[in-house]
Design a protein around this motif. Structure first.
Motif, short mmCIF file in Angstrom:
data_model
loop_
_atom_site.label_atom_id
_atom_site.label_comp_id
_atom_site.label_asym_id
_atom_site.label_seq_id
_atom_site.Cartn_x
_atom_site.Cartn_y
_atom_site.Cartn_z
N THR A 21 53.90 73.51 89.44
CA THR A 21 52.43 73.46 89.50
C THR A 21 51.86 74.85 89.29
OG1 THR A 21 52.48 73.72 91.89
CG2 THR A 21 52.45 71.47 91.03
N ALA A 22 50.57 74.90 89.04
CA ALA A 22 49.92 76.17 88.71
C ALA A 22 49.79 77.09 89.91
CB ALA A 22 48.54 75.90 88.11
N GLY A 23 49.51 76.57 91.06
CA GLY A 23 49.28 77.41 92.23
C GLY A 23 47.82 77.81 92.33
N PRO A 24 47.41 78.34 93.48
CA PRO A 24 46.00 78.65 93.69
C PRO A 24 45.46 79.73 92.74
CG PRO A 24 47.28 79.04 95.69
CD PRO A 24 48.21 78.56 94.65
N ALA A 25 46.26 80.74 92.44
CA ALA A 25 45.78 81.79 91.54
C ALA A 25 45.59 81.26 90.13
CB ALA A 25 46.77 82.95 91.53
N GLY A 26 46.49 80.39 89.69
CA GLY A 26 46.36 79.80 88.36
C GLY A 26 45.13 78.93 88.25
N ARG A 61 46.71 76.41 79.58
CA ARG A 61 48.08 76.87 79.82
C ARG A 61 48.29 77.26 81.28
NH1 ARG A 61 52.92 75.93 77.82
NH2 ARG A 61 54.24 77.75 77.89
N LEU A 62 47.27 77.85 81.89
CA LEU A 62 47.38 78.21 83.30
C LEU A 62 47.44 76.98 84.19
CD1 LEU A 62 44.92 81.21 83.46
CD2 LEU A 62 47.37 81.28 83.87
N LEU A 63 46.77 75.90 83.78
CA LEU A 63 46.80 74.67 84.57
C LEU A 63 48.11 73.91 84.41
CD1 LEU A 63 43.19 73.36 83.99
CD2 LEU A 63 44.13 74.36 86.07
N ASN A 64 48.85 74.17 83.33
CA ASN A 64 50.07 73.44 83.05
C ASN A 64 51.18 74.44 82.70
OD1 ASN A 64 51.78 71.33 82.63
ND2 ASN A 64 51.04 70.87 80.57
N PRO A 65 51.80 75.07 83.71
CA PRO A 65 52.81 76.10 83.42
C PRO A 65 54.04 75.50 82.76
CG PRO A 65 52.74 75.63 85.76
CD PRO A 65 51.63 74.86 85.14
N PRO A 66 54.78 76.31 82.00
CA PRO A 66 55.97 75.80 81.31
C PRO A 66 57.11 75.53 82.28
CG PRO A 66 55.79 78.15 81.02
CD PRO A 66 54.54 77.71 81.73
N LEU A 67 58.04 74.70 81.83
CA LEU A 67 59.24 74.46 82.61
C LEU A 67 60.09 75.71 82.62
CD1 LEU A 67 60.26 70.93 81.29
CD2 LEU A 67 59.46 71.48 83.57
N PRO A 68 60.87 75.92 83.67
CA PRO A 68 61.79 77.06 83.67
C PRO A 68 62.79 76.93 82.52
CG PRO A 68 61.58 76.16 85.87
CD PRO A 68 60.85 75.23 84.95
#
Length: 93
Positions: free
Chosen positions: A62-67, A33-40
């Motif tokens: 995209t997940a971003g560096p923290a994700g 789930r962190l690698l594939n965040p939901p749509l707004p």
């Protein structure tokens, strides 16, 4: 206390079973789930099951560096747990 049932061992087996049976799949699902965040909220999806997309691939967040870092850590914990379990089974005497 019953001499046939060791309640201390039963308790340990129950806790380890719950952690590995429910905890590791939950960590794996959280990492995905962190690698594939939901749509707004309110935005339509930009594709269909057949693969024809109406938008570009960059429309998806995209997940971003923290994700990515947290997902990598969670996946490392899952892999380490699997490796530890295999080593316990193989080296059991």
């Amino acid at each position: 206390m019953n001499s046939w049932i060791d309640l201390d061992a039963l308790w340990k087996i129950l806790v380890v079973g719950l952690l590995t049976g429910a905890g590791l799949p939950a960590l794996f699902a959280l990492a995905l789930r962190l690698l594939n965040p939901p749509l707004p909220t309110g935005e339509p999806a930009t594709g269909s099951a057949t693969g024809s997309a109406t938008g570009s691939a960059t429309d998806r967040p995209t997940a971003g560096p923290a994700g990515y870092a947290l997902a990598g850590l969670l996946l490392a914990v899952v892999l380490a747990s699997i490796g530890w379990g295999i080593s316990v089974i193989v080296n059991h005497r």
